[in-house]
Design a protein around this motif. Structure first.
Motif, PDB file in Angstrom:
ATOM      1  N   GLN A 380       0.817  -1.216   0.000  1.00 16.09           N
ATOM      2  CA  GLN A 380       0.000   0.000   0.000  1.00 16.09           C
ATOM      3  C   GLN A 380       0.853   1.270   0.000  1.00 16.09           C
ATOM      4  OE1 GLN A 380      -3.298  -0.491  -0.453  1.00 16.09           O
ATOM      5  NE2 GLN A 380      -2.733  -2.644  -0.419  1.00 16.09           N
ATOM      6  N   LYS A 381       2.135   1.156  -0.277  1.00 20.19           N
ATOM      7  CA  LYS A 381       3.011   2.325  -0.344  1.00 20.19           C
ATOM      8  C   LYS A 381       2.775   3.063  -1.663  1.00 20.19           C
ATOM      9  CE  LYS A 381       7.319   1.724   0.891  1.00 20.19           C
ATOM     10  NZ  LYS A 381       8.666   1.102   1.014  1.00 20.19           N
ATOM     11  N   THR A 382       2.793   4.397  -1.596  1.00 15.13           N
ATOM     12  CA  THR A 382       2.596   5.229  -2.771  1.00 15.13           C
ATOM     13  C   THR A 382       3.943   5.664  -3.324  1.00 15.13           C
ATOM     14  OG1 THR A 382       0.491   6.030  -1.924  1.00 15.13           O
ATOM     15  CG2 THR A 382       1.540   7.353  -3.627  1.00 15.13           C
ATOM     16  N   GLY A 383       4.068   5.623  -4.651  1.00 18.04           N
ATOM     17  CA  GLY A 383       5.314   6.036  -5.279  1.00 18.04           C
ATOM     18  C   GLY A 383       5.097   6.312  -6.745  1.00 18.04           C
ATOM     19  N   TYR A 384       6.184   6.238  -7.511  1.00 13.30           N
ATOM     20  CA  TYR A 384       6.124   6.456  -8.954  1.00 13.30           C
ATOM     21  C   TYR A 384       6.771   5.275  -9.672  1.00 13.30           C
ATOM     22  CZ  TYR A 384       4.869  11.302  -7.977  1.00 13.30           C
ATOM     23  OH  TYR A 384       4.233  12.433  -7.540  1.00 13.30           O
ATOM     24  N   ARG A 385       6.337   5.027 -10.892  1.00 15.21           N
ATOM     25  CA  ARG A 385       6.937   3.984 -11.698  1.00 15.21           C
ATOM     26  C   ARG A 385       6.776   4.325 -13.175  1.00 15.21           C
ATOM     27  NH1 ARG A 385       2.408  -0.565 -12.154  1.00 15.21           N
ATOM     28  NH2 ARG A 385       4.084  -2.082 -12.011  1.00 15.21           N
ATOM     29  N   PHE A 386       7.650   3.765 -13.989  1.00 16.82           N
ATOM     30  CA  PHE A 386       7.393   3.777 -15.419  1.00 16.82           C
ATOM     31  C   PHE A 386       7.610   2.371 -15.945  1.00 16.82           C
ATOM     32  CE2 PHE A 386      11.946   4.900 -15.371  1.00 16.82           C
ATOM     33  CZ  PHE A 386      12.476   4.135 -16.424  1.00 16.82           C
ATOM     34  N   LEU A 387       6.942   2.061 -17.059  1.00 16.30           N
ATOM     35  CA  LEU A 387       6.919   0.708 -17.589  1.00 16.30           C
ATOM     36  C   LEU A 387       7.653   0.632 -18.924  1.00 16.30           C
ATOM     37  CD1 LEU A 387       3.200  -0.291 -16.877  1.00 16.30           C
ATOM     38  CD2 LEU A 387       5.205  -0.569 -15.406  1.00 16.30           C
ATOM     39  N   TYR A 388       8.177  -0.544 -19.216  1.00 15.31           N
ATOM     40  CA  TYR A 388       8.907  -0.833 -20.446  1.00 15.31           C
ATOM     41  C   TYR A 388       8.218  -2.000 -21.136  1.00 15.31           C
ATOM     42  CZ  TYR A 388      12.635  -3.254 -23.087  1.00 15.31           C
ATOM     43  OH  TYR A 388      13.359  -3.911 -24.036  1.00 15.31           O
ATOM     44  N   LEU A 389       7.770  -1.785 -22.368  1.00 18.23           N
ATOM     45  CA  LEU A 389       7.155  -2.866 -23.132  1.00 18.23           C
ATOM     46  C   LEU A 389       8.255  -3.573 -23.925  1.00 18.23           C
ATOM     47  CD1 LEU A 389       4.634  -4.406 -24.041  1.00 18.23           C
ATOM     48  CD2 LEU A 389       4.410  -2.753 -25.921  1.00 18.23           C
ATOM     49  N   LYS A 390       8.629  -4.752 -23.461  1.00 19.58           N
ATOM     50  CA  LYS A 390       9.694  -5.506 -24.142  1.00 19.58           C
ATOM     51  C   LYS A 390       9.168  -6.222 -25.377  1.00 19.58           C
ATOM     52  CE  LYS A 390      13.232  -9.032 -23.370  1.00 19.58           C
ATOM     53  NZ  LYS A 390      13.834  -9.969 -22.384  1.00 19.58           N
ATOM     54  N   SER A 391       7.995  -6.852 -25.248  1.00 25.25           N
ATOM     55  CA  SER A 391       7.439  -7.562 -26.403  1.00 25.25           C
ATOM     56  C   SER A 391       5.934  -7.669 -26.279  1.00 25.25           C
ATOM     57  CB  SER A 391       8.053  -8.962 -26.525  1.00 25.25           C
ATOM     58  OG  SER A 391       7.571  -9.816 -25.494  1.00 25.25           O
ATOM     59  N   ARG A 392       5.289  -7.872 -27.421  1.00 22.14           N
ATOM     60  CA  ARG A 392       3.852  -8.090 -27.460  1.00 22.14           C
ATOM     61  C   ARG A 392       3.598  -9.262 -28.406  1.00 22.14           C
ATOM     62  NH1 ARG A 392      -0.306  -4.244 -26.630  1.00 22.14           N
ATOM     63  NH2 ARG A 392       1.236  -2.577 -26.943  1.00 22.14           N
ATOM     64  N   THR A 393       2.957 -10.318 -27.901  1.00 26.94           N
ATOM     65  CA  THR A 393       2.652 -11.502 -28.703  1.00 26.94           C
ATOM     66  C   THR A 393       1.181 -11.493 -29.064  1.00 26.94           C
ATOM     67  OG1 THR A 393       4.342 -12.746 -27.512  1.00 26.94           O
ATOM     68  CG2 THR A 393       2.756 -14.017 -28.769  1.00 26.94           C
ATOM     69  N   GLU A 394       0.885 -11.573 -30.338  1.00 29.37           N
ATOM     70  CA  GLU A 394      -0.500 -11.536 -30.794  1.00 29.37           C
ATOM     71  C   GLU A 394      -1.201 -12.859 -30.476  1.00 29.37           C
ATOM     72  OE1 GLU A 394      -1.908  -8.807 -31.750  1.00 29.37           O
ATOM     73  OE2 GLU A 394       0.035  -7.815 -31.481  1.00 29.37           O
ATOM     74  N   PRO A 395      -2.536 -12.862 -30.464  1.00 27.05           N
ATOM     75  CA  PRO A 395      -3.276 -14.108 -30.201  1.00 27.05           C
ATOM     76  C   PRO A 395      -2.855 -15.207 -31.182  1.00 27.05           C
ATOM     77  CG  PRO A 395      -4.754 -12.222 -30.190  1.00 27.05           C
ATOM     78  CD  PRO A 395      -3.439 -11.714 -30.690  1.00 27.05           C
ATOM     79  N   HIS A 396      -2.712 -16.424 -30.661  1.00 22.76           N
ATOM     80  CA  HIS A 396      -2.252 -17.516 -31.519  1.00 22.76           C
ATOM     81  C   HIS A 396      -2.580 -18.861 -30.893  1.00 22.76           C
ATOM     82  CE1 HIS A 396       0.936 -17.048 -28.552  1.00 22.76           C
ATOM     83  NE2 HIS A 396       1.288 -18.301 -28.799  1.00 22.76           N
ATOM     84  N   LYS A 397      -2.555 -19.881 -31.726  1.00 20.70           N
ATOM     85  CA  LYS A 397      -2.694 -21.256 -31.253  1.00 20.70           C
ATOM     86  C   LYS A 397      -1.329 -21.723 -30.763  1.00 20.70           C
ATOM     87  CE  LYS A 397      -5.611 -23.862 -33.425  1.00 20.70           C
ATOM     88  NZ  LYS A 397      -6.623 -24.200 -32.405  1.00 20.70           N
ATOM     89  N   ALA A 398      -1.306 -22.500 -29.696  1.00 22.06           N
ATOM     90  CA  ALA A 398      -0.050 -22.915 -29.068  1.00 22.06           C
ATOM     91  C   ALA A 398       0.887 -23.576 -30.069  1.00 22.06           C
ATOM     92  CB  ALA A 398      -0.339 -23.868 -27.920  1.00 22.06           C
ATOM     93  N   SER A 399       2.168 -23.233 -29.952  1.00 20.52           N
ATOM     94  CA  SER A 399       3.211 -23.891 -30.734  1.00 20.52           C
ATOM     95  C   SER A 399       4.370 -24.194 -29.801  1.00 20.52           C
ATOM     96  CB  SER A 399       3.684 -23.006 -31.886  1.00 20.52           C
ATOM     97  OG  SER A 399       4.447 -21.910 -31.399  1.00 20.52           O
ATOM     98  N   LEU A 400       5.095 -25.255 -30.102  1.00 23.47           N
ATOM     99  CA  LEU A 400       6.197 -25.659 -29.222  1.00 23.47           C
ATOM    100  C   LEU A 400       7.304 -24.619 -29.235  1.00 23.47           C
ATOM    101  CD1 LEU A 400       6.920 -27.987 -27.365  1.00 23.47           C
ATOM    102  CD2 LEU A 400       8.118 -29.068 -29.265  1.00 23.47           C
ATOM    103  N   GLU A 401       7.551 -23.995 -30.370  1.00 22.28           N
ATOM    104  CA  GLU A 401       8.634 -23.025 -30.478  1.00 22.28           C
ATOM    105  C   GLU A 401       8.317 -21.752 -29.691  1.00 22.28           C
ATOM    106  OE1 GLU A 401       7.073 -24.458 -33.038  1.00 22.28           O
ATOM    107  OE2 GLU A 401       8.636 -25.962 -33.485  1.00 22.28           O
TER     108      GLU A 401
END
Length: 462
Positions: A380-401
């Protein structure tokens, strides 16, 4: 069988509390497992708990409850053979944790005792046999699977055996890093919080009741309603400063006020038991001032500019400057809260906090959000943050790779379930099991009784 993987979570739910209602039933033996019996009253007490949680009446739930009890008996009987035990201090710790949670949910000890229709001390002793049996059963199951590993070849074979139309679909997933800065208070800014804690401590030294003061003034939501009682804990259970003082005090002794990341505390040790201590404490949490928030904002803005201008790698900045101990040593990357054990950094977007989703929604991979104010859900501590988007994976059917970590987790779960299921199958064949006629037609219990017994029961019903 997957049902065994969740059997203990369900049983823990039913063992959480007992209903305050009186269960009026003529007791009988519902089942015999080896040399152990399960009484109808055992089932009825847990069914009453099921109803007390607001569920609709469903007589078939008794079948599930009995299956859970049968499972427990088999495990605990094998535990005796394998010399698997749990200490009384571990049982105490488990019970105390439950009672703290129950007290908090009930709104205080008085309300909980009213609901239970008994004192917490009486209820604690009633809980002990069932809790101890549950802990032994859990430890026995862990020993059954402890040497079960999985190879890449097994993961590949598992994936290849999944029909193509049964492959799981994964929604959009993201890898998100965070850099957190909480305001740091000066000694002068902290002084009012220290003075408040010291005033309470001196009042208790002068005769005020510790438990009452904790209920009224402690800001620890997990223990305040229990009079500050933390139950038994070992050296690894609490933050370093807290543990150091707890194991230095003698029973009955009250500490001086001391500081941790949560604020100012003082504590009283109640009992020592080997390498465990039972203590109670009062916490006065510190709160940021407007000036300290301005300093934190300036600090994170400076870090943000260095990272955005590629003067400092994000992972390095997180390890050097982030105040989030959970992510800073992971290069700042957030872990999927639902898969902490696998430590995957891929998080479904629908599992993100609304503010976090808004912050990264318009970002491209490799970009950063602007710093924003937030409140940590844990502290419950208040502070500041910023976020980094490293990757975005689109919807897909599972693959082993693309989804190896997820497929491996599914393969491991499948193998563990098979190992446990096979163990139960062997034990059922070599253990005397008898059930009252009332339960012989339960679908969940068909595997627990001999076929001729089931046929006889069906004939009698006809």
């Amino acid at each position: 069988m997957k049902k065994y993987a969740g059997i203990f979570a369900l049983l823990m739910l039913y063992l959480g509390t007992l209903s305050a209602q009186e269960v009026k039933v003529i007791d009988k033996v519902a089942a015999v497992v080896g040399g152990s019996i399960i009484l109808q009253s055992d089932i009825e007490m847990q069914y009453a708990q099921y109803l007390s949680e607001g569920n609709n009446p469903d007589p078939s739930v008794r079948c599930l409850i009995l299956e859970q009890l049968l499972t427990n008996k088999l495990l605990t009987q094998q535990a005796v053979i394998d010399s698997i035990e749990v200490g009384e201090d571990e049982v105490d710790d488990n019970i105390n944790n439950r009672l703290r949670y129950m007290t908090q949910r009930a709104g205080g000890q008085e309300q909980l005792e009213k609901f239970l229709n008994r004192s917490l001390l009486q209820y604690k002793e009633e809980m002990r046999p069932a809790v101890k049996e549950q802990l032994i059963a859990e430890r026995m199951q862990a020993s059954i699977t402890e040497k079960t590993g999985i190879t890449p070849q097994e993961v590949k074979r598992y994936f290849e055996n999944i029909p193509s139309d049964s492959l799981p679909n994964y929604n959009t997933e993201v890898e998100v890093g965070e850099l957190v800065v909480f305001p740091s208070l000066t000694k002068e800014e902290k002084q009012p919080f220290y003075d408040r804690a010291e005033s309470l401590r001196m009042g208790i030294k002068a005769g005020d009741d510790f438990g009452t003061m904790a209920r009224l003034y402690s800001q620890d939501p997990g223990s305040a309603s229990a009079g500050g009682d933390l139950g038994f804990f070992d050296r690894s259970s609490m933050v370093k400063q807290f543990t150091a003082i707890a194991f230095r005090l003698k029973p009955g002794e009250i500490s001086n006020v001391f500081e941790t990341e949560y604020g100012y505390h003082f504590m009283q040790v109640l009992e020592r038991r080997g390498e465990q201590v039972r203590a109670r404490h009062i916490l006065i949490g510190t709160k940021p001032t407007a000036t300290s928030m301005e300093r934190a904002k300036g600090h994170i803005d400076s870090i943000y500019q260095q990272v955005k201008e590629s003067k400092l790698p994000f992972s390095t900045a997180a390890s050097l400057y982030s105040d989030n101990e959970m992510s800073k040593y992971n290069g700042g990357m957030m872990l999927n809260a639902e898969n902490q054990q696998s430590r995957t950094t891929y998080i479904p977007v629908d599992r993100l906090d609304a503010k976090d989703f808004a912050a990264i929604d318009t970002l491209k991979a490799g970009e950063y959000s602007r710093p924003f104010e937030f409140s940590d859900p844990q502290t419950q501590k208040t502070g500041y943050r910023f976020l980094y988007l490293k990757s975005r994976t689109e919807p897909h059917k599972a693959s082993l790779e693309q989804d190896y970590a997820k497929v491996k987790e599914l393969a491991e779960e499948d193998k563990l379930n098979r190992v446990v299921s096979e163990w139960f199958e062997r034990r059922r064949k070599t253990t005397y099991i008898r059930m009252d006629d009332e339960y012989l037609t339960c679908p969940e219990l068909k595997e627990w009784v001999k076929e001729d017994t089931t046929a006889t029961a069906q004939a009698n019903n006809e």
